[in-house]
Design a protein around this motif. Sequence first.
Motif, PDB file in Angstrom:
ATOM      1  N   UNK A   1       0.840  -1.207   0.000  1.00  0.00           N
ATOM      2  CA  UNK A   1       0.000   0.000   0.000  1.00  0.00           C
ATOM      3  C   UNK A   1       0.873   1.256   0.000  1.00  0.00           C
ATOM      4  N   UNK A   2       1.907   1.270   0.829  1.00  0.00           N
ATOM      5  CA  UNK A   2       2.768   2.455   0.884  1.00  0.00           C
ATOM      6  C   UNK A   2       3.593   2.614  -0.392  1.00  0.00           C
ATOM      7  N   UNK A   3       3.893   1.513  -1.055  1.00  0.00           N
ATOM      8  CA  UNK A   3       4.578   1.603  -2.351  1.00  0.00           C
ATOM      9  C   UNK A   3       3.654   2.240  -3.386  1.00  0.00           C
ATOM     10  N   UNK A   4       2.380   1.860  -3.368  1.00  0.00           N
ATOM     11  CA  UNK A   4       1.395   2.497  -4.245  1.00  0.00           C
ATOM     12  C   UNK A   4       1.281   3.977  -3.905  1.00  0.00           C
ATOM     13  N   UNK A   5       1.183   4.271  -2.614  1.00  0.00           N
ATOM     14  CA  UNK A   5       1.061   5.659  -2.182  1.00  0.00           C
ATOM     15  C   UNK A   5       2.230   6.491  -2.690  1.00  0.00           C
ATOM     16  N   UNK A   6       3.436   5.961  -2.561  1.00  0.00           N
ATOM     17  CA  UNK A   6       4.628   6.696  -3.034  1.00  0.00           C
ATOM     18  C   UNK A   6       4.598   6.840  -4.548  1.00  0.00           C
ATOM     19  N   UNK A   7       4.221   5.771  -5.255  1.00  0.00           N
ATOM     20  CA  UNK A   7       4.201   5.806  -6.726  1.00  0.00           C
ATOM     21  C   UNK A   7       3.314   6.926  -7.248  1.00  0.00           C
ATOM     22  N   UNK A   8       2.148   7.082  -6.621  1.00  0.00           N
ATOM     23  CA  UNK A   8       1.181   8.068  -7.101  1.00  0.00           C
ATOM     24  C   UNK A   8       1.170   9.333  -6.238  1.00  0.00           C
ATOM     25  N   UNK A   9       2.098   9.445  -5.288  1.00  0.00           N
ATOM     26  CA  UNK A   9       2.141  10.578  -4.356  1.00  0.00           C
ATOM     27  C   UNK A   9       0.775  10.822  -3.721  1.00  0.00           C
ATOM     28  N   UNK A  10       0.159   9.750  -3.273  1.00  0.00           N
ATOM     29  CA  UNK A  10      -1.163   9.815  -2.646  1.00  0.00           C
ATOM     30  C   UNK A  10      -0.979  10.165  -1.170  1.00  0.00           C
ATOM     31  N   UNK A  11      -1.133  11.434  -0.874  1.00  0.00           N
ATOM     32  CA  UNK A  11      -0.871  11.966   0.461  1.00  0.00           C
ATOM     33  C   UNK A  11      -1.692  11.258   1.544  1.00  0.00           C
ATOM     34  N   UNK A  12      -2.999  11.178   1.334  1.00  0.00           N
ATOM     35  CA  UNK A  12      -3.861  10.596   2.365  1.00  0.00           C
ATOM     36  C   UNK A  12      -3.532   9.127   2.594  1.00  0.00           C
ATOM     37  N   UNK A  13      -3.227   8.412   1.528  1.00  0.00           N
ATOM     38  CA  UNK A  13      -2.922   6.977   1.678  1.00  0.00           C
ATOM     39  C   UNK A  13      -1.707   6.782   2.579  1.00  0.00           C
ATOM     40  N   UNK A  14      -0.671   7.589   2.381  1.00  0.00           N
ATOM     41  CA  UNK A  14       0.509   7.484   3.243  1.00  0.00           C
ATOM     42  C   UNK A  14       0.148   7.878   4.675  1.00  0.00           C
ATOM     43  N   UNK A  15      -0.551   8.990   4.813  1.00  0.00           N
ATOM     44  CA  UNK A  15      -0.962   9.472   6.124  1.00  0.00           C
ATOM     45  C   UNK A  15      -1.746   8.402   6.881  1.00  0.00           C
ATOM     46  N   UNK A  16      -2.650   7.711   6.202  1.00  0.00           N
ATOM     47  CA  UNK A  16      -3.494   6.709   6.856  1.00  0.00           C
ATOM     48  C   UNK A  16      -2.754   5.402   7.115  1.00  0.00           C
ATOM     49  N   UNK A  17      -1.892   4.983   6.184  1.00  0.00           N
ATOM     50  CA  UNK A  17      -1.326   3.632   6.277  1.00  0.00           C
ATOM     51  C   UNK A  17       0.071   3.548   6.886  1.00  0.00           C
ATOM     52  N   UNK A  18       0.809   4.635   6.950  1.00  0.00           N
ATOM     53  CA  UNK A  18       2.123   4.570   7.586  1.00  0.00           C
ATOM     54  C   UNK A  18       2.015   4.105   9.045  1.00  0.00           C
ATOM     55  N   UNK A  19       1.105   4.681   9.848  1.00  0.00           N
ATOM     56  CA  UNK A  19       0.987   4.199  11.232  1.00  0.00           C
ATOM     57  C   UNK A  19       0.547   2.735  11.313  1.00  0.00           C
ATOM     58  N   UNK A  20      -0.285   2.302  10.383  1.00  0.00           N
ATOM     59  CA  UNK A  20      -0.727   0.902  10.369  1.00  0.00           C
ATOM     60  C   UNK A  20       0.461  -0.009  10.077  1.00  0.00           C
ATOM     61  N   UNK A  21       1.308   0.400   9.143  1.00  0.00           N
ATOM     62  CA  UNK A  21       2.495  -0.395   8.803  1.00  0.00           C
ATOM     63  C   UNK A  21       3.428  -0.517   9.996  1.00  0.00           C
ATOM     64  N   UNK A  22       3.683   0.583  10.670  1.00  0.00           N
ATOM     65  CA  UNK A  22       4.581   0.559  11.828  1.00  0.00           C
ATOM     66  C   UNK A  22       3.986  -0.315  12.933  1.00  0.00           C
TER      67      UNK A  22
ATOM     68  N   UNK B   1      13.287   1.996   6.763  1.00  0.00           N
ATOM     69  CA  UNK B   1      13.082   1.747   5.336  1.00  0.00           C
ATOM     70  C   UNK B   1      11.852   2.471   4.776  1.00  0.00           C
ATOM     71  N   UNK B   2      10.823   2.623   5.605  1.00  0.00           N
ATOM     72  CA  UNK B   2       9.640   3.352   5.135  1.00  0.00           C
ATOM     73  C   UNK B   2       9.979   4.809   4.845  1.00  0.00           C
ATOM     74  N   UNK B   3      10.862   5.387   5.633  1.00  0.00           N
ATOM     75  CA  UNK B   3      11.287   6.764   5.375  1.00  0.00           C
ATOM     76  C   UNK B   3      12.041   6.847   4.051  1.00  0.00           C
ATOM     77  N   UNK B   4      12.895   5.857   3.775  1.00  0.00           N
ATOM     78  CA  UNK B   4      13.607   5.854   2.482  1.00  0.00           C
ATOM     79  C   UNK B   4      12.611   5.697   1.330  1.00  0.00           C
ATOM     80  N   UNK B   5      11.589   4.861   1.532  1.00  0.00           N
ATOM     81  CA  UNK B   5      10.543   4.697   0.523  1.00  0.00           C
ATOM     82  C   UNK B   5       9.801   6.019   0.332  1.00  0.00           C
ATOM     83  N   UNK B   6       9.438   6.677   1.418  1.00  0.00           N
ATOM     84  CA  UNK B   6       8.724   7.957   1.317  1.00  0.00           C
ATOM     85  C   UNK B   6       9.532   8.974   0.521  1.00  0.00           C
TER      86      UNK B   6
END
Length: 185
Positions: free
Chosen positions: A72-93, A101-106
């Motif tokens: 999901x976060x890879x998709x978010x980064x690919x499309x620069x989907x702000x809300x997707x990262x905002x919502x799913x980064x805490x879920x991933x952690x 690594x998530x910071x490097x992905x971001x």
Amino acid sequence: MSTRFPPIPREQLDDAQRAVFDAIASGPRGGVVGPFNVLLRAPAAVSDAAQQLGAGLRFSGALDDRLREIAILTVSRRWSAQFEWFAHHPIAVKAGVDPAPLERLRQGGDPGFADATEQLVWRLSRAVLDRGRLDDAEFAAGRDALGEAQLVELLAVLGYYTLLSFILNVGEVAVPEPKPFPEAT
């Protein structure tokens, strides 16, 4: 909140919209936020099917939570989907994904996950998002590491969250500052 698609108060929804709203609000998401406010505009054709697919992938899928969230976060980064990262980064952690690594992905780089399967899921996700396919070696690596069912589920996650990314980006669904991808509008 979206300036392009402002929230519709529940009492102003038609019967089809209200049914989808209630299904989302009473389910594991607990509320109609992010892309779902936008999707309510097309309840029969899109929103109910989308919310059901998303609930299945997220809450009862076979793909490990860590791997799903990396995709999901890879998709978010690919499309620069702000809300997707905002919502799913805490879920991933919370699911146990290392934040470094998530910071490097971001930031748009190779995350360099220490776990080989996590790194593989990122590589497969990038290949599909960049080329729309996997070559034979990538396919074999994914099938061997994940099995066929989880590989297919990974592809569904990539497609589903690409759909949501488009909805979020076109709908300009807001996120708090600082935005995950400040270069994106």
